[in-house]
Scaffold this motif. Sequence first.
Motif, PDB file in Angstrom:
ATOM      1  N   TYR A 171       0.832  -1.207   0.000  1.00  0.00           N
ATOM      2  CA  TYR A 171       0.000   0.000   0.000  1.00  0.00           C
ATOM      3  C   TYR A 171       0.868   1.259   0.000  1.00  0.00           C
ATOM      4  CZ  TYR A 171      -3.961  -2.970   1.175  1.00  0.00           C
ATOM      5  OH  TYR A 171      -4.939  -3.923   1.150  1.00  0.00           O
ATOM      6  N   ARG A 172       1.980   1.228   0.744  1.00  0.00           N
ATOM      7  CA  ARG A 172       2.806   2.427   0.872  1.00  0.00           C
ATOM      8  C   ARG A 172       3.662   2.691  -0.355  1.00  0.00           C
ATOM      9  NH1 ARG A 172       4.431  -0.245   5.468  1.00  0.00           N
ATOM     10  NH2 ARG A 172       6.579  -0.215   4.698  1.00  0.00           N
ATOM     11  N   GLU A 173       3.880   1.641  -1.136  1.00  0.00           N
ATOM     12  CA  GLU A 173       4.840   1.714  -2.229  1.00  0.00           C
ATOM     13  C   GLU A 173       4.595   2.900  -3.156  1.00  0.00           C
ATOM     14  OE1 GLU A 173       4.759  -1.669  -4.766  1.00  0.00           O
ATOM     15  OE2 GLU A 173       6.874  -1.511  -5.262  1.00  0.00           O
ATOM     16  N   ASN A 174       3.338   3.081  -3.535  1.00  0.00           N
ATOM     17  CA  ASN A 174       3.026   4.135  -4.505  1.00  0.00           C
ATOM     18  C   ASN A 174       2.251   5.295  -3.878  1.00  0.00           C
ATOM     19  OD1 ASN A 174       4.170   2.674  -6.699  1.00  0.00           O
ATOM     20  ND2 ASN A 174       2.333   1.390  -6.748  1.00  0.00           N
ATOM     21  N   LEU A 175       2.262   5.361  -2.537  1.00  0.00           N
ATOM     22  CA  LEU A 175       1.472   6.398  -1.886  1.00  0.00           C
ATOM     23  C   LEU A 175       1.953   7.795  -2.268  1.00  0.00           C
ATOM     24  CD1 LEU A 175      -0.673   7.370   0.059  1.00  0.00           C
ATOM     25  CD2 LEU A 175       0.931   7.005   1.951  1.00  0.00           C
ATOM     26  N   ARG A 176       3.254   8.028  -2.172  1.00  0.00           N
ATOM     27  CA  ARG A 176       3.774   9.364  -2.477  1.00  0.00           C
ATOM     28  C   ARG A 176       3.428   9.770  -3.910  1.00  0.00           C
ATOM     29  NH1 ARG A 176       5.597  14.132  -0.261  1.00  0.00           N
ATOM     30  NH2 ARG A 176       6.657  15.297  -1.910  1.00  0.00           N
ATOM     31  N   ALA A 177       3.664   8.855  -4.861  1.00  0.00           N
ATOM     32  CA  ALA A 177       3.363   9.170  -6.262  1.00  0.00           C
ATOM     33  C   ALA A 177       1.872   9.416  -6.435  1.00  0.00           C
ATOM     34  CB  ALA A 177       3.820   8.029  -7.165  1.00  0.00           C
ATOM     35  N   GLY A 178       1.043   8.626  -5.734  1.00  0.00           N
ATOM     36  CA  GLY A 178      -0.392   8.800  -5.853  1.00  0.00           C
ATOM     37  C   GLY A 178      -0.862  10.139  -5.308  1.00  0.00           C
ATOM     38  N   VAL A 179      -0.289  10.571  -4.178  1.00  0.00           N
ATOM     39  CA  VAL A 179      -0.671  11.856  -3.590  1.00  0.00           C
ATOM     40  C   VAL A 179      -0.287  13.000  -4.523  1.00  0.00           C
ATOM     41  CG1 VAL A 179      -0.162  13.463  -1.708  1.00  0.00           C
ATOM     42  CG2 VAL A 179      -0.606  11.050  -1.208  1.00  0.00           C
ATOM     43  N   VAL A 180       0.934  12.960  -5.023  1.00  0.00           N
ATOM     44  CA  VAL A 180       1.381  14.019  -5.934  1.00  0.00           C
ATOM     45  C   VAL A 180       0.521  14.046  -7.183  1.00  0.00           C
ATOM     46  CG1 VAL A 180       3.288  14.777  -7.403  1.00  0.00           C
ATOM     47  CG2 VAL A 180       3.741  14.011  -5.064  1.00  0.00           C
ATOM     48  N   GLN A 181       0.198  12.856  -7.697  1.00  0.00           N
ATOM     49  CA  GLN A 181      -0.629  12.781  -8.907  1.00  0.00           C
ATOM     50  C   GLN A 181      -2.021  13.356  -8.652  1.00  0.00           C
ATOM     51  OE1 GLN A 181      -1.961   8.872 -10.248  1.00  0.00           O
ATOM     52  NE2 GLN A 181      -1.343   9.405 -12.329  1.00  0.00           N
ATOM     53  N   ALA A 182      -2.604  13.002  -7.512  1.00  0.00           N
ATOM     54  CA  ALA A 182      -3.949  13.488  -7.201  1.00  0.00           C
ATOM     55  C   ALA A 182      -3.968  15.004  -7.064  1.00  0.00           C
ATOM     56  CB  ALA A 182      -4.444  12.834  -5.915  1.00  0.00           C
ATOM     57  N   LEU A 183      -2.987  15.552  -6.356  1.00  0.00           N
ATOM     58  CA  LEU A 183      -2.935  17.000  -6.169  1.00  0.00           C
ATOM     59  C   LEU A 183      -2.680  17.710  -7.499  1.00  0.00           C
ATOM     60  CD1 LEU A 183      -0.901  17.167  -2.837  1.00  0.00           C
ATOM     61  CD2 LEU A 183      -3.341  17.629  -3.147  1.00  0.00           C
ATOM     62  N   THR A 184      -1.825  17.107  -8.304  1.00  0.00           N
ATOM     63  CA  THR A 184      -1.532  17.714  -9.611  1.00  0.00           C
ATOM     64  C   THR A 184      -2.782  17.744 -10.483  1.00  0.00           C
ATOM     65  OG1 THR A 184       0.759  16.953  -9.514  1.00  0.00           O
ATOM     66  CG2 THR A 184      -0.111  17.542 -11.681  1.00  0.00           C
ATOM     67  N   LEU A 185      -3.526  16.640 -10.493  1.00  0.00           N
ATOM     68  CA  LEU A 185      -4.755  16.599 -11.272  1.00  0.00           C
ATOM     69  C   LEU A 185      -5.778  17.606 -10.754  1.00  0.00           C
ATOM     70  CD1 LEU A 185      -5.171  12.744 -11.764  1.00  0.00           C
ATOM     71  CD2 LEU A 185      -4.781  14.438 -13.560  1.00  0.00           C
ATOM     72  N   PHE A 186      -5.844  17.757  -9.442  1.00  0.00           N
ATOM     73  CA  PHE A 186      -6.781  18.719  -8.866  1.00  0.00           C
ATOM     74  C   PHE A 186      -6.424  20.152  -9.282  1.00  0.00           C
ATOM     75  CE2 PHE A 186      -7.797  21.565  -5.233  1.00  0.00           C
ATOM     76  CZ  PHE A 186      -9.171  21.518  -5.328  1.00  0.00           C
ATOM     77  N   ILE A 187      -5.149  20.453  -9.218  1.00  0.00           N
ATOM     78  CA  ILE A 187      -4.714  21.806  -9.595  1.00  0.00           C
ATOM     79  C   ILE A 187      -4.907  22.030 -11.092  1.00  0.00           C
ATOM     80  CG2 ILE A 187      -2.692  23.321  -9.764  1.00  0.00           C
ATOM     81  CD1 ILE A 187      -1.704  22.009  -7.137  1.00  0.00           C
ATOM     82  N   ASP A 188      -4.575  20.999 -11.903  1.00  0.00           N
ATOM     83  CA  ASP A 188      -4.804  21.112 -13.339  1.00  0.00           C
ATOM     84  C   ASP A 188      -6.298  21.266 -13.638  1.00  0.00           C
ATOM     85  OD1 ASP A 188      -2.114  20.890 -13.763  1.00  0.00           O
ATOM     86  OD2 ASP A 188      -2.168  18.773 -14.358  1.00  0.00           O
TER      87      ASP A 188
END
Length: 417
Positions: free
Chosen positions: A56-73
């Motif tokens: 679960y933790r493996e891709n957490l950081r990438a997932g958080v950054v991706q989610a925030l980036t999509l929200f801002i975009d």
Amino acid sequence: MAVPTPRGVPADPAATPVPPELAELLRAQLPRVADEVEEEVRRQVPEYGLPSGAVYRENLRAGVVQALTLFIDHIADPRDQRAAMATTYYEIGRGVALEGRSLDAVQSALRVGGLHAWRLMGRTAEELGLDSQVVAALGELAFRTVHEVAEAAAAGYADARSGSADELERRRGRLLDLLLGDGPVSLEEVQDLAHGARWRVPSRVAVIALAAPADPRTEDRPPAMPGALADMDSRPPRVLVPDPEGYGRFGGRSFVLGLGGRPAAVGPTVPVSEAARSLRWATRALGLMGRGVLPRQGVVLCADHLSTLLLHGDEPLLAQLEARVLAPLDAASEGQRARLAETLLAWLLSGSNVPDVAARLHIHPQTVRYRLRQLEKLFGESLHDPGTRLDLILALRSAASRESERDSRTDKNRDGF
């Protein structure tokens, strides 16, 4: 991809009065916000915080950054990014299903992370002195985003689970066909198919052959047995049970209830590579049940009727044995023949003990002695030959089975089997 919109939220994100230039101001805060959101998810969602939760933790950081980036975009250009967000999280949900994990942790992370990200970004918007209406609109957009990506993840998860379940059933069907087929079975091939079918290969198995349901309109469901492989479309329906000796269930009340009252024959326990042999004997036993040679109802264990199965393994040859060995009885009248055959079999099975024969047949010992004198006249000294005695037991048991089968035919319509 269409996703439901929460009640009270505007249907068109483009109509939300969030100035596009806010996107660049929030993007500057993205690394700090990502750090805090990641920490909050680890703290509140156990699967991401436990040492064993590496997957679960493996891709957490990438997932958080991706989610925030999509929200801002999304703020910068809602029309271009809405579909991308749905597609991204659809694939995330699908990936979770294909990995065999639960979606609960992902959905929890989305809720926790989305709420915390909104708090941090809302605070940034207030620090920038933005109008309260803009801050409120930003909150609405955050709520909509979390809802839509959660729905997209759930859709991807459900679609993958459905497709995965169908594929798993197909693989298990191929595995069962291999195990119960006519050709030789190699353990390497079994192991290879079993891995794709998510089936632990046992050392020993038994196969159950089932009678058809009493009501043909009833859905033919396999018995609920952990690890069993079933083919309910074959004739007869068959179920392969792993490690049957460890279950202690065949013939038990719960097992019989699980069969829905339908007759069944359980083949002998064999090594997994010889499962087809267990099926062959179970099928033969089921046929003998239908004929009344074996009990017509309930569960018949082949292990309890090996001599009967052996006796009927080659019935034309058995008929030859019966005709040759019992030929002396042809000299007796028809009525005498049945009584003499019954007495002879009881005498052979009781160790030539006259009182035991009398008790078994519920007749007087003198009657037994009278019949034995008649039998000695017909068979002579061969009655005392060990080889002939064995042949007589086999032939007389065959004749008795055939008589039982004849009597049971009258009950066939009543029992439905």
